[in-house]
Enzyme design. Structure first.
Site, PDB file in Angstrom:
ATOM      1  N   ASP A 141      14.688  14.903  64.420  1.00 55.22           N
ATOM      2  CA  ASP A 141      13.947  13.827  63.776  1.00 55.22           C
ATOM      3  C   ASP A 141      14.845  13.133  62.754  1.00 55.22           C
ATOM      4  OD1 ASP A 141      11.743  12.260  62.869  1.00 55.22           O
ATOM      5  OD2 ASP A 141      11.241  13.770  61.366  1.00 55.22           O
ATOM      6  N   ASP A 193      13.450  10.888  59.773  1.00 55.56           N
ATOM      7  CA  ASP A 193      12.855  10.852  58.429  1.00 55.56           C
ATOM      8  C   ASP A 193      12.565  12.257  57.913  1.00 55.56           C
ATOM      9  OD1 ASP A 193      12.977   8.137  58.821  1.00 55.56           O
ATOM     10  OD2 ASP A 193      10.842   7.904  59.229  1.00 55.56           O
TER      11      ASP A 193
END
Length: 176
Positions: A8, A10
Site C-alpha cells: 500500500d 498511504d
C-alpha cells in the site's frame, strides 16, 4: 519463482498522517498532536472531519508527502527477491492519481510502471503477501496480510502486525 508482495502507499510508503497534521494546521490553524490520533479513525481524529476530507482533494496533498522511514531501502531490497507491486485504492480521490504516480517516480524510480496498481477495491489483488494499514483491505487479501502500524489501527488486533520496514522485511524473508 518469486513470491509476490502488494504494498500500500498511504501510511505504509507515504507518511499521510504527518501530511494531514501539517496541512490541517496550515489550512485551518489548528495543530493536532500526533499522540491524540492513536487508536482513532482518521476522520474522527481531527476536530472537523469535513475539513479533513477537503484536504484530501487539494492539489499537492498527495504529491508532497514525506516517505515513511526505511521504505525506500526496504523496497529496493525486496524487489531483488520478490515480485513487488505498489497498490493504492486511489480512485476515491481522482486528483491523487497523477500526484501518486509522480511521487512514486520521484521516490521509487526503480519501480516499473507495470508494477503500479491504482484501483478502487483491493479485493482484486492476488499476491502472496499484502502490506496495508487498513483491515478493509486485508480482510479480502488472497495471500498473507500484514498490518502496517499507523495511529488509526493501533487498537486493532491482527496476527501479523509490522511496526516498521525492518519488521516487514524480516517477516517476508522468514516466510518466503
Amino acid at each position: 519463482m518469486k513470491k509476490s508482495v502488494a504494498i500500500d502507499m498511504d501510511h505504509v510508503l507515504a507518511d499521510i498522517e504527518q501530511q494531514m497534521i501539517k496541512w490541517y494546521a496550515d489550512q485551518y490553524g489548528v495543530l493536532v498532536a500526533k499522540e491524540t490520533l492513536k487508536g482513532k479513525a482518521e476522520q474522527e481524529a481531527f476536530p472537523d472531519k469535513e475539513k479533513l476530507r477537503k484536504l484530501l482533494f487539494m492539489p499537492g496533498f498527495f504529491r508532497d508527502t514525506e516517505v515513511i522511514e526505511g521504505a525506500i531501502d526496504a523496497v529496493k531490497k525486496l524487489i531483488e527477491d520478490f515480485e513487488v507491486y505498489i497498490v493504492s485504492a486511489a480512485m476515491e480521490f481522482p486528483q491523487s492519481l497523477g500526484e501518486k504516480k509522480e511521487w512514486l517516480t520521484e521516490h521509487f524510480p526503480f519501480i516499473s510502471w507495470k508494477n503500479i496498481v491504482f484501483c478502487g477495491d483491493k479485493s482484486i489483488i492476488d499476491t502472496d503477501f499484502m502490506i496495508d494499514d487498513h483491515m478493509k483491505n486485508l480482510n479480502y487479501c488472497k495471500g498473507r496480510g500484514m498490518l502496517f502500524t499507523a495511529s488509526h489501527n493501533a487498537n486493532i488486533e491482527y496476527d501479523v502486525r509490522v511496526n516498521n520496514w525492518k519488521e516487514a522485511c524480516d517477516y517476508l524473508y522468514q516466510n518466503r
